[in-house]
Design a protein around this motif. Structure first.
Motif, PDB file in Angstrom:
ATOM      1  N   VAL A 111       0.851  -1.192   0.000  1.00 11.85           N
ATOM      2  CA  VAL A 111       0.000   0.000   0.000  1.00 11.85           C
ATOM      3  C   VAL A 111       0.889   1.246   0.000  1.00 11.85           C
ATOM      4  N   VAL A 112       0.448   2.287  -0.703  1.00 11.17           N
ATOM      5  CA  VAL A 112       1.159   3.561  -0.718  1.00 11.17           C
ATOM      6  C   VAL A 112       0.167   4.653  -0.336  1.00 11.17           C
ATOM      7  N   GLY A 113       0.534   5.484   0.640  1.00 11.86           N
ATOM      8  CA  GLY A 113      -0.385   6.542   1.049  1.00 11.86           C
ATOM      9  C   GLY A 113       0.290   7.596   1.907  1.00 11.86           C
ATOM     10  N   VAL A 114      -0.483   8.629   2.225  1.00 11.38           N
ATOM     11  CA  VAL A 114       0.008   9.736   3.045  1.00 11.38           C
ATOM     12  C   VAL A 114      -0.415   9.502   4.491  1.00 11.38           C
ATOM     13  N   PRO A 115       0.540   9.393   5.408  1.00  8.31           N
ATOM     14  CA  PRO A 115       0.183   9.157   6.809  1.00  8.31           C
ATOM     15  C   PRO A 115      -0.273  10.428   7.499  1.00  8.31           C
ATOM     16  N   GLU A 116      -1.290  10.307   8.317  1.00  6.92           N
ATOM     17  CA  GLU A 116      -1.628  11.385   9.226  1.00  6.92           C
ATOM     18  C   GLU A 116      -0.719  11.257  10.431  1.00  6.92           C
ATOM     19  N   LYS A 117      -0.463  12.394  11.080  1.00  6.69           N
ATOM     20  CA  LYS A 117       0.373  12.354  12.267  1.00  6.69           C
ATOM     21  C   LYS A 117      -0.304  11.473  13.323  1.00  6.69           C
ATOM     22  N   PRO A 118       0.464  10.976  14.307  1.00  6.81           N
ATOM     23  CA  PRO A 118      -0.171  10.176  15.364  1.00  6.81           C
ATOM     24  C   PRO A 118      -1.340  10.923  15.984  1.00  6.81           C
ATOM     25  N   GLY A 165      -0.788  -6.306  -2.763  1.00  7.77           N
ATOM     26  CA  GLY A 165      -1.464  -5.859  -1.560  1.00  7.77           C
ATOM     27  C   GLY A 165      -2.949  -6.190  -1.571  1.00  7.77           C
ATOM     28  N   ARG A 166      -3.585  -6.071  -2.743  1.00  4.46           N
ATOM     29  CA  ARG A 166      -5.019  -6.363  -2.829  1.00  4.46           C
ATOM     30  C   ARG A 166      -5.303  -7.845  -2.619  1.00  4.46           C
ATOM     31  N   LEU A 167      -4.464  -8.685  -3.194  1.00  4.07           N
ATOM     32  CA  LEU A 167      -4.657 -10.130  -3.017  1.00  4.07           C
ATOM     33  C   LEU A 167      -4.371 -10.548  -1.571  1.00  4.07           C
ATOM     34  N   LYS A 168      -3.397  -9.901  -0.965  1.00  4.15           N
ATOM     35  CA  LYS A 168      -3.090 -10.151   0.447  1.00  4.15           C
ATOM     36  C   LYS A 168      -4.274  -9.752   1.318  1.00  4.15           C
ATOM     37  N   ALA A 169      -4.882  -8.616   1.001  1.00  4.20           N
ATOM     38  CA  ALA A 169      -6.033  -8.144   1.768  1.00  4.20           C
ATOM     39  C   ALA A 169      -7.221  -9.095   1.605  1.00  4.20           C
ATOM     40  N   ARG A 170      -7.446  -9.585   0.404  1.00  4.01           N
ATOM     41  CA  ARG A 170      -8.560 -10.520   0.178  1.00  4.01           C
ATOM     42  C   ARG A 170      -8.399 -11.781   1.026  1.00  4.01           C
ATOM     43  N   GLU A 171      -7.170 -12.189   1.189  1.00  2.00           N
ATOM     44  CA  GLU A 171      -6.890 -13.403   1.951  1.00  2.00           C
ATOM     45  C   GLU A 171      -6.967 -13.173   3.458  1.00  2.00           C
ATOM     46  N   ARG A 172      -6.567 -11.991   3.928  1.00  2.00           N
ATOM     47  CA  ARG A 172      -6.367 -11.795   5.369  1.00  2.00           C
ATOM     48  C   ARG A 172      -7.370 -10.868   6.049  1.00  2.00           C
ATOM     49  N   PHE A 173      -7.943  -9.937   5.317  1.00  2.00           N
ATOM     50  CA  PHE A 173      -8.854  -8.985   5.963  1.00  2.00           C
ATOM     51  C   PHE A 173     -10.017  -9.698   6.638  1.00  2.00           C
ATOM     52  N   GLU A 174     -10.444  -9.133   7.753  1.00  2.00           N
ATOM     53  CA  GLU A 174     -11.618  -9.629   8.451  1.00  2.00           C
ATOM     54  C   GLU A 174     -12.878  -8.988   7.887  1.00  2.00           C
ATOM     55  N   ASP A 175     -14.031  -9.533   8.255  1.00  2.00           N
ATOM     56  CA  ASP A 175     -15.312  -9.013   7.780  1.00  2.00           C
ATOM     57  C   ASP A 175     -15.462  -7.563   8.232  1.00  2.00           C
ATOM     58  N   PHE A 195     -10.830   1.141   9.819  1.00  2.00           N
ATOM     59  CA  PHE A 195     -10.857  -0.301   9.537  1.00  2.00           C
ATOM     60  C   PHE A 195      -9.646  -0.727   8.718  1.00  2.00           C
ATOM     61  N   LEU A 196      -9.384  -0.019   7.627  1.00  2.00           N
ATOM     62  CA  LEU A 196      -8.257  -0.392   6.775  1.00  2.00           C
ATOM     63  C   LEU A 196      -6.938  -0.311   7.533  1.00  2.00           C
ATOM     64  N   ASN A 197      -6.760   0.755   8.311  1.00  2.00           N
ATOM     65  CA  ASN A 197      -5.514   0.886   9.066  1.00  2.00           C
ATOM     66  C   ASN A 197      -5.386  -0.191  10.131  1.00  2.00           C
ATOM     67  N   ALA A 198      -6.506  -0.574  10.732  1.00  2.00           N
ATOM     68  CA  ALA A 198      -6.474  -1.669  11.701  1.00  2.00           C
ATOM     69  C   ALA A 198      -6.026  -2.967  11.042  1.00  2.00           C
ATOM     70  N   MET A 199      -6.536  -3.225   9.832  1.00  2.00           N
ATOM     71  CA  MET A 199      -6.140  -4.433   9.108  1.00  2.00           C
ATOM     72  C   MET A 199      -4.672  -4.363   8.688  1.00  2.00           C
ATOM     73  N   PHE A 200      -4.224  -3.182   8.267  1.00  2.00           N
ATOM     74  CA  PHE A 200      -2.814  -3.035   7.902  1.00  2.00           C
ATOM     75  C   PHE A 200      -1.918  -3.365   9.090  1.00  2.00           C
ATOM     76  N   LYS A 202      -2.732  -5.111  11.947  1.00  2.00           N
ATOM     77  CA  LYS A 202      -2.888  -6.467  12.477  1.00  2.00           C
ATOM     78  C   LYS A 202      -2.202  -7.498  11.595  1.00  2.00           C
ATOM     79  N   TYR A 203      -2.262  -7.293  10.288  1.00  2.00           N
ATOM     80  CA  TYR A 203      -1.725  -8.296   9.374  1.00  2.00           C
ATOM     81  C   TYR A 203      -0.428  -7.842   8.702  1.00  2.00           C
ATOM     82  N   GLN A 204       0.219  -6.872   9.303  1.00  2.00           N
ATOM     83  CA  GLN A 204       1.580  -6.469   8.949  1.00  2.00           C
ATOM     84  C   GLN A 204       1.738  -6.174   7.455  1.00  2.00           C
ATOM     85  N   PHE A 205       0.889  -5.286   6.962  1.00  2.00           N
ATOM     86  CA  PHE A 205       1.007  -4.845   5.578  1.00  2.00           C
ATOM     87  C   PHE A 205       2.221  -3.933   5.447  1.00  2.00           C
TER      88      PHE A 205
END
Length: 265
Positions: A111-118, A165-175, A195-200, A202-205
């Motif tokens: 995944v490539v994106g702009v992080p928000e500060k903590p 990344g998309r195929l990894k998400a299909r395999e690992r993401f939760e409902d 939700f997306l950041n939680a999945m990233f 938890k599953y070490q994207f």
């Protein structure tokens, strides 16, 4: 015109995708027009959808509409593409914007994106300290590890998924439905970005950070000109007056965006 503006991009197998569920006002039409022109300039495909194939999504439930981004993961028609850039319909591309797909990235990147500060650092546009406990409580309820100080968020209004990344998400993401329907939480925490950041997390994207110019939050700039950037993101409401003014001539937004030399109309 500069050599950069005259550059000819070869058509690639990458895609820019936008989706708008519910009403499609003028300001979102400006976004679609802008991103379509950008896609044409850099030689990639652009698709805009007014519907979602995501299982369980109810367009009548507002928070559900945010999850149309998951079509990129679960709808196999998107498997035909390599990298896919998802852009909200409140994003405009600068006419001089460079090719985001051309940003060098290692083969392992998902995944490539702009992080928000903590969250809680007090910067404009970010959730304040009073939200930290709510985020952490939700993370605990959904067994999400808190691996950053506060809760780190990559803004999902402009986000690039590699095919890997998309195929990894299909395999690992939760409902997604339990997350979006959490009775203890609220819509800020229930939407797609947490939700997306939680999945990233938890599953070490493998998430690659890029700078703010690829997702410039226009709402930050109340009294100073907005710096010239690649993409301008009009999140946080007031879409009508901001986007419509931004693309128009001789409007009250002229001073606010005085560093932007090009017009969008």
């Amino acid at each position: 015109m500069t050599e950069k503006r005259n550059r000819i991009y070869a058509m690639s197998n990458n895609l820019i995708y936008q989706c708008r569920l519910g009403i499609h006002p003028d300001w979102s039409k400006h976004s679609v027009k802008s991103m379509s022109a950008y896609a044409n300039k850099i030689g990639v495909q652009h698709k805009f959808s007014r519907s979602s194939s995501l299982k369980g999504l109810d367009e009548n439930i507002m928070v559900h509409r945010y999850f149309n981004i998951l079509d990129l993961i679960y709808d196999k028609k998107f498997d035909a593409y390599d990298d896919i850039l998802y852009a909200d319909t409140d994003v405009l591309a600068d006419p001089d914007a460079e090719d985001i797909f051309g940003i060098p990235k290692a083969r392992h990147i998902d995944v490539v994106g702009v992080p928000e500060k903590p969250i809680g650092d007090g910067n404009p546009g970010f959730v304040r300290k009073r939200w930290i406990d709510l985020y952490q409580e939700k993370y605990k309820r959904f067994n999400i590890p808190i691996i950053y100080k506060g809760v780190r968020q990559v803004n999902t209004g402009v986000i690039l998924f590699t095919k890997k990344g998309r195929l990894k998400a299909r395999e690992r993401f939760e409902d997604w439905l339990p997350w979006a329907s959490d009775p203890i939480s609220n819509t800020v925490l229930d939407n797609d970005q947490p939700f997306l950041n939680a999945m990233f997390d938890k599953y070490q994207f493998n998430v690659m950070d890029i700078d703010d110019s690829w997702n410039m939050p226009v709402s930050w700039f109340n009294d100073i000109p907005c710096p010239k950037s690649h993409f301008y993101h009009f999140s946080g409401g007031r879409h009508d007056d901001l986007i419509t003014s931004f693309v128009g001539d001789n409007t009250p937004a002229g001073k606010k965006f005085s560093l932007i030399k090009n017009k969008f109309n």
